[in-house]
Design a protein around this motif. Structure first.
Motif, PDB file in Angstrom:
ATOM      1  N   LEU A   1       1.054  -1.280  -0.008  1.00  0.00           N
ATOM      2  CA  LEU A   1      -0.087  -0.337   0.254  1.00  0.00           C
ATOM      3  C   LEU A   1       0.735   1.179   0.034  1.00  0.00           C
ATOM      4  O   LEU A   1       0.488   2.312  -0.955  1.00  0.00           O
ATOM      5  CB  LEU A   1      -0.618  -0.104   0.748  1.00  0.00           C
ATOM      6  N   VAL A   2       2.274   1.213   0.616  1.00  0.00           N
ATOM      7  CA  VAL A   2       3.084   2.539   0.604  1.00  0.00           C
ATOM      8  C   VAL A   2       3.463   2.463  -0.626  1.00  0.00           C
ATOM      9  O   VAL A   2       3.546   3.522  -0.872  1.00  0.00           O
ATOM     10  CB  VAL A   2       4.128   2.150   2.076  1.00  0.00           C
ATOM     11  N   GLU A   3       3.746   1.659  -1.088  1.00  0.00           N
ATOM     12  CA  GLU A   3       4.514   1.886  -2.185  1.00  0.00           C
ATOM     13  C   GLU A   3       3.671   2.626  -3.643  1.00  0.00           C
ATOM     14  O   GLU A   3       3.765   3.222  -4.500  1.00  0.00           O
ATOM     15  CB  GLU A   3       5.470  -0.035  -2.547  1.00  0.00           C
ATOM     16  N   GLN A   4       2.570   1.596  -3.358  1.00  0.00           N
ATOM     17  CA  GLN A   4       1.312   2.462  -4.639  1.00  0.00           C
ATOM     18  C   GLN A   4       1.174   3.632  -4.435  1.00  0.00           C
ATOM     19  O   GLN A   4       1.555   4.383  -5.196  1.00  0.00           O
ATOM     20  CB  GLN A   4       0.113   1.428  -4.159  1.00  0.00           C
ATOM     21  N   PHE A   5       0.939   3.616  -2.369  1.00  0.00           N
ATOM     22  CA  PHE A   5       0.922   5.287  -2.789  1.00  0.00           C
ATOM     23  C   PHE A   5       1.748   6.795  -3.205  1.00  0.00           C
ATOM     24  O   PHE A   5       2.299   7.636  -2.942  1.00  0.00           O
ATOM     25  CB  PHE A   5       0.057   5.678  -1.039  1.00  0.00           C
ATOM     26  N   LYS A   6       2.985   6.053  -3.118  1.00  0.00           N
ATOM     27  CA  LYS A   6       4.252   6.789  -2.750  1.00  0.00           C
ATOM     28  C   LYS A   6       4.523   7.416  -4.739  1.00  0.00           C
ATOM     29  O   LYS A   6       4.708   8.219  -4.685  1.00  0.00           O
ATOM     30  CB  LYS A   6       5.501   6.095  -2.446  1.00  0.00           C
ATOM     31  N   VAL A   7       4.626   6.885  -4.926  1.00  0.00           N
ATOM     32  CA  VAL A   7       4.456   6.977  -6.705  1.00  0.00           C
ATOM     33  C   VAL A   7       3.083   8.237  -6.818  1.00  0.00           C
ATOM     34  O   VAL A   7       3.644   9.655  -7.336  1.00  0.00           O
ATOM     35  CB  VAL A   7       4.027   5.853  -7.408  1.00  0.00           C
ATOM     36  N   LEU A   8       1.587   7.517  -6.202  1.00  0.00           N
ATOM     37  CA  LEU A   8       0.888   9.184  -6.636  1.00  0.00           C
ATOM     38  C   LEU A   8       1.176   9.983  -5.785  1.00  0.00           C
ATOM     39  O   LEU A   8       1.440  11.369  -6.497  1.00  0.00           O
ATOM     40  CB  LEU A   8      -0.471   8.291  -5.341  1.00  0.00           C
ATOM     41  N   TYR A   9       2.034  10.009  -4.935  1.00  0.00           N
ATOM     42  CA  TYR A   9       2.368  10.922  -3.814  1.00  0.00           C
ATOM     43  C   TYR A   9       3.890  12.300  -4.797  1.00  0.00           C
ATOM     44  O   TYR A   9       3.389  13.484  -5.087  1.00  0.00           O
ATOM     45  CB  TYR A   9       3.208  11.139  -2.233  1.00  0.00           C
ATOM     46  N   ALA A  10       4.602  10.398  -5.753  1.00  0.00           N
ATOM     47  CA  ALA A  10       4.907  11.471  -6.100  1.00  0.00           C
ATOM     48  C   ALA A  10       4.774  12.316  -7.239  1.00  0.00           C
ATOM     49  O   ALA A  10       5.208  13.183  -8.095  1.00  0.00           O
ATOM     50  CB  ALA A  10       6.031  10.463  -6.870  1.00  0.00           C
ATOM     51  N   ALA A  11       3.726  11.912  -7.406  1.00  0.00           N
ATOM     52  CA  ALA A  11       3.143  12.620  -9.218  1.00  0.00           C
ATOM     53  C   ALA A  11       2.577  13.800  -9.016  1.00  0.00           C
ATOM     54  O   ALA A  11       2.880  15.318  -9.006  1.00  0.00           O
ATOM     55  CB  ALA A  11       1.646  11.798  -9.224  1.00  0.00           C
ATOM     56  N   CYS A  12       2.037  14.189  -7.486  1.00  0.00           N
ATOM     57  CA  CYS A  12       2.039  15.440  -7.194  1.00  0.00           C
ATOM     58  C   CYS A  12       2.945  16.905  -6.815  1.00  0.00           C
ATOM     59  O   CYS A  12       2.665  17.490  -7.477  1.00  0.00           O
ATOM     60  CB  CYS A  12       0.919  15.361  -5.756  1.00  0.00           C
ATOM     61  N   ASP A  13       3.901  16.201  -5.799  1.00  0.00           N
ATOM     62  CA  ASP A  13       5.552  17.182  -6.396  1.00  0.00           C
ATOM     63  C   ASP A  13       5.640  17.231  -7.606  1.00  0.00           C
ATOM     64  O   ASP A  13       6.029  18.243  -7.928  1.00  0.00           O
ATOM     65  CB  ASP A  13       6.155  16.286  -5.710  1.00  0.00           C
ATOM     66  N   ALA A  14       5.606  15.700  -8.723  1.00  0.00           N
ATOM     67  CA  ALA A  14       5.673  16.344 -10.074  1.00  0.00           C
ATOM     68  C   ALA A  14       5.235  17.938 -10.301  1.00  0.00           C
ATOM     69  O   ALA A  14       5.880  18.545 -11.164  1.00  0.00           O
ATOM     70  CB  ALA A  14       6.265  15.205 -10.830  1.00  0.00           C
ATOM     71  N   SER A  15       4.004  17.270 -10.363  1.00  0.00           N
ATOM     72  CA  SER A  15       2.613  18.512 -11.156  1.00  0.00           C
ATOM     73  C   SER A  15       3.521  20.286 -10.349  1.00  0.00           C
ATOM     74  O   SER A  15       3.454  20.955 -10.753  1.00  0.00           O
ATOM     75  CB  SER A  15       1.543  18.367 -10.507  1.00  0.00           C
ATOM     76  N   LEU A  16       4.005  19.818  -9.224  1.00  0.00           N
ATOM     77  CA  LEU A  16       4.247  21.354  -8.197  1.00  0.00           C
ATOM     78  C   LEU A  16       5.400  21.656  -8.122  1.00  0.00           C
ATOM     79  O   LEU A  16       5.823  22.510  -9.044  1.00  0.00           O
ATOM     80  CB  LEU A  16       4.017  20.702  -6.480  1.00  0.00           C
ATOM     81  N   GLU A  17       6.580  20.717  -9.196  1.00  0.00           N
ATOM     82  CA  GLU A  17       7.503  21.020  -9.650  1.00  0.00           C
ATOM     83  C   GLU A  17       7.570  21.936 -10.860  1.00  0.00           C
ATOM     84  O   GLU A  17       8.271  23.023 -10.949  1.00  0.00           O
ATOM     85  CB  GLU A  17       8.930  20.088  -9.719  1.00  0.00           C
ATOM     86  N   THR A  18       6.825  21.105 -12.130  1.00  0.00           N
ATOM     87  CA  THR A  18       6.773  21.600 -12.543  1.00  0.00           C
ATOM     88  C   THR A  18       6.047  23.046 -13.453  1.00  0.00           C
ATOM     89  O   THR A  18       6.059  23.910 -14.279  1.00  0.00           O
ATOM     90  CB  THR A  18       5.661  20.914 -13.797  1.00  0.00           C
ATOM     91  N   ILE A  19       4.830  23.475 -12.391  1.00  0.00           N
ATOM     92  CA  ILE A  19       4.777  24.816 -11.710  1.00  0.00           C
ATOM     93  C   ILE A  19       5.540  25.819 -11.463  1.00  0.00           C
ATOM     94  O   ILE A  19       5.381  26.627 -11.887  1.00  0.00           O
ATOM     95  CB  ILE A  19       3.157  24.592 -10.953  1.00  0.00           C
ATOM     96  N   ALA A  20       6.298  25.030 -10.310  1.00  0.00           N
ATOM     97  CA  ALA A  20       7.184  25.693  -9.837  1.00  0.00           C
ATOM     98  C   ALA A  20       8.177  26.920 -11.365  1.00  0.00           C
ATOM     99  O   ALA A  20       8.578  28.039 -10.901  1.00  0.00           O
ATOM    100  CB  ALA A  20       7.708  25.468  -8.580  1.00  0.00           C
ATOM    101  N   THR A  21       8.538  25.657 -11.799  1.00  0.00           N
ATOM    102  CA  THR A  21       9.460  26.248 -12.952  1.00  0.00           C
ATOM    103  C   THR A  21       8.696  27.224 -13.865  1.00  0.00           C
ATOM    104  O   THR A  21       9.409  28.097 -14.322  1.00  0.00           O
ATOM    105  CB  THR A  21       9.972  24.450 -14.135  1.00  0.00           C
ATOM    106  N   ARG A  22       7.738  26.735 -14.333  1.00  0.00           N
ATOM    107  CA  ARG A  22       6.826  27.418 -14.829  1.00  0.00           C
ATOM    108  C   ARG A  22       6.697  28.873 -14.008  1.00  0.00           C
ATOM    109  O   ARG A  22       7.122  29.911 -14.902  1.00  0.00           O
ATOM    110  CB  ARG A  22       5.594  27.050 -15.294  1.00  0.00           C
TER     111      ARG A  22
END
Length: 149
Positions: free
Chosen positions: A82-103
């Motif tokens: 369960l943790v591994e499944q959700f780590k990937v999902l939290y990482a997707a949220c982080d990636a979206s925010l990092e892209t926004i920060a770059t923009r």
């Protein structure tokens, strides 16, 4: 967040039964496509930050419910998956925010907003790591037969 416009991520149909039976969002649903970010104003980018954070809150609620279901059912051994499944999902949220920060960093007069979003990413990543580890003690108790007591 493929289904996103300027509204929150699309709601999934509620399946009768526990929250565990309701699938969490996919990585694609948690990722804001470049096509939506291209040419977006600073205001629109900040709106996307808010939407990502709303999706993160819903993701955490889904995780907590699924974790509770595991503990209640005495399936503590399933916690690492369960943790591994959700780590990937939290990482997707982080990636979206990092892209926004770059923009935002590339947008005139939005440098402070970019720094704010970067600090949100760091804080949320730390919070998610801690949150995902909270269940380690109860799952050990389950493995020892002390679940549901």
């Amino acid at each position: 967040m493929a289904a996103m416009t300027t509204a929150a991520p699309r709601a999934r149909a509620k399946v009768p039964g526990t929250e565990e039976s309701r699938a969490p969002p996919t990585v694609e649903e948690l990722t804001i496509p470049d096509s939506m970010l291209n040419g977006a104003s600073a205001q629109k980018l900040i709106r996307f930050v808010h939407e990502v954070q709303e999706a993160r809150v819903a993701l955490t609620q889904n995780f907590d419910s699924r974790f509770s279901d595991l503990v209640t059912a005495g399936k503590g051994d399933d916690y690492p998956q369960l943790v591994e499944q959700f780590k990937v999902l939290y990482a997707a949220c982080d990636a979206s925010l990092e892209t926004i920060a770059t923009r935002l960093a590339a947008t005139p007069s939005a440098g402070a907003a970019s720094k704010m979003v970067t600090s949100i990413v760091l804080e949320e990543r730390s919070r998610a790591d801690a949150h995902l580890q909270v269940g380690a003690a109860p799952t050990r108790a389950c493995r020892l037969g002390a679940c549901g007591r």
